[in-house]
Motif scaffolding. Structure first.
Motif, mmCIF file in Angstrom:
data_model
loop_
_atom_site.group_PDB
_atom_site.id
_atom_site.type_symbol
_atom_site.label_atom_id
_atom_site.label_comp_id
_atom_site.label_asym_id
_atom_site.label_seq_id
_atom_site.Cartn_x
_atom_site.Cartn_y
_atom_site.Cartn_z
ATOM 1 N N UNK A 177 0.777 -1.259 0.092
ATOM 2 C CA UNK A 177 0.006 -0.018 -0.047
ATOM 3 C C UNK A 177 1.126 1.409 0.077
ATOM 4 N N UNK A 178 2.030 1.177 0.822
ATOM 5 C CA UNK A 178 2.712 2.258 0.582
ATOM 6 C C UNK A 178 3.545 2.482 -0.623
ATOM 7 N N UNK A 179 3.993 1.681 -1.377
ATOM 8 C CA UNK A 179 4.859 1.602 -2.494
ATOM 9 C C UNK A 179 3.734 1.957 -3.743
ATOM 10 N N UNK A 180 2.587 1.728 -3.313
ATOM 11 C CA UNK A 180 1.531 2.208 -4.431
ATOM 12 C C UNK A 180 1.105 3.610 -4.545
ATOM 13 N N UNK A 181 1.503 4.467 -3.425
ATOM 14 C CA UNK A 181 1.055 5.677 -3.175
ATOM 15 C C UNK A 181 2.390 6.560 -4.133
ATOM 16 N N UNK A 201 10.010 8.955 4.621
ATOM 17 C CA UNK A 201 9.585 8.883 5.807
ATOM 18 C C UNK A 201 8.000 8.790 5.713
ATOM 19 N N UNK A 202 7.458 7.628 6.601
ATOM 20 C CA UNK A 202 6.149 7.449 6.596
ATOM 21 C C UNK A 202 5.901 7.345 8.110
ATOM 22 N N UNK A 203 4.920 8.602 8.528
ATOM 23 C CA UNK A 203 4.477 8.509 9.854
ATOM 24 C C UNK A 203 3.154 7.608 10.168
ATOM 25 N N UNK A 204 3.206 7.062 11.237
ATOM 26 C CA UNK A 204 2.166 6.182 11.597
ATOM 27 C C UNK A 204 1.713 6.279 13.116
ATOM 28 N N UNK A 205 0.246 6.239 13.199
ATOM 29 C CA UNK A 205 -0.213 6.423 14.358
ATOM 30 C C UNK A 205 -0.871 4.988 14.966
ATOM 31 N N UNK A 226 8.808 -1.793 2.581
ATOM 32 C CA UNK A 226 8.754 -0.783 1.342
ATOM 33 C C UNK A 226 9.828 -0.108 1.145
ATOM 34 N N UNK A 227 10.944 -0.089 1.956
ATOM 35 C CA UNK A 227 12.216 0.847 1.811
ATOM 36 C C UNK A 227 12.054 2.128 2.479
ATOM 37 N N UNK A 228 11.044 2.543 3.297
ATOM 38 C CA UNK A 228 10.729 3.640 3.948
ATOM 39 C C UNK A 228 11.537 3.782 5.338
ATOM 40 N N UNK A 229 11.520 4.983 5.840
ATOM 41 C CA UNK A 229 11.820 5.146 7.082
ATOM 42 C C UNK A 229 10.463 5.461 8.042
ATOM 43 N N UNK A 230 10.349 4.673 9.187
ATOM 44 C CA UNK A 230 9.336 4.580 9.798
ATOM 45 C C UNK A 230 9.328 5.781 11.019
ATOM 46 N N UNK A 231 8.083 6.545 11.022
ATOM 47 C CA UNK A 231 8.356 7.652 12.102
ATOM 48 C C UNK A 231 7.046 7.297 12.785
ATOM 49 N N UNK A 232 7.156 6.438 13.899
ATOM 50 C CA UNK A 232 5.799 6.081 14.919
ATOM 51 C C UNK A 232 5.661 7.735 15.644
ATOM 52 N N UNK A 233 4.201 7.856 15.633
ATOM 53 C CA UNK A 233 3.811 8.944 16.354
ATOM 54 C C UNK A 233 3.084 8.347 17.474
ATOM 55 N N UNK A 244 0.905 9.577 5.937
ATOM 56 C CA UNK A 244 0.539 9.241 7.460
ATOM 57 C C UNK A 244 -0.375 7.835 7.175
ATOM 58 N N UNK A 245 -0.145 6.990 7.897
ATOM 59 C CA UNK A 245 -1.163 5.777 8.372
ATOM 60 C C UNK A 245 -1.761 5.605 9.689
ATOM 61 N N UNK A 246 -2.661 5.317 9.869
ATOM 62 C CA UNK A 246 -3.531 5.067 11.140
ATOM 63 C C UNK A 246 -4.146 3.911 11.510
ATOM 64 N N UNK A 247 -4.097 3.480 12.482
ATOM 65 C CA UNK A 247 -4.315 1.907 12.864
ATOM 66 C C UNK A 247 -5.890 1.734 13.156
#
Length: 176
Positions: free
Chosen positions: A77-81, A89-93, A110-117, A138-141
């Protein structure tokens, strides 16, 4: 039996026990790097062995195989964006638990850098962390966390998705 970190002042004859522990920890870490091929390869080995990865506070067990299927879906899903490129960087909550780990591994796959919020931070702090990290998405759970994160992401011009939307294909597909 040996700690991964030692806070002794030095290594040598003055600290023989600490020195032995540190040397053993280095050998163990070196062996894991060489034999395992990295963290993701190690996770795949555990998945192939049918091991349990996480037991949530409510007692729900998640296998490594299920965890990796979910992480693969998140990574896909991240790579499709369009806004995403390797190293972004990909932030997630996400609260501590399966969704947090699934999203973290998915970002890495995906090869990204995780940014946990932090789920307990107010809107201003979430916005600050998102903009300072310069996250491209940004992703939310959960619906509750999405209600908090999506308006911030959209107002800052960042892509947004819910982790639930990234479903693993378990119906005869290959997961991606």
């Amino acid at each position: 039996p040996y700690p991964l970190f030692s806070f002794t002042a030095g290594v040598g004859s003055a600290y023989p026990a600490a020195s032995a522990r540190m040397q053993a920890s280095r050998r163990l870490a070196r062996g894991m790097r060489l034999a395992g091929g990295g963290l993701l390869a190690r996770l795949e080995q555990h998945a192939a062995a049918g091991r349990t990865a996480i037991v949530d506070a409510d007692g729900t067990a998640t296998s490594y195989a299920d965890l990796l299927r979910g992480a693969h879906a998140v990574g896909h899903r991240i790579r499709s964006e369009r806004a995403f490129a390797r190293g972004e960087r990909v932030a997630f909550l996400a609260p501590p638990g399966v969704d947090f780990v699934r999203t973290l591994i998915g970002v890495w796959q995906a090869g990204g850098v995780a940014v946990p919020l932090c789920v307990t931070h107010p809107e201003a702090e979430l916005r600050y962390a998102l903009t300072e990290a310069d996250a491209c998405m940004v992703a939310a759970a959960s619906d509750t966390l999405a209600a908090r994160a999506q308006p911030i992401a959209e107002s800052e011009g960042r892509a947004f998705f819910r982790v639930e939307e990234a479903r693993p294909s378990g119906d005869g597909g290959d997961g991606g």
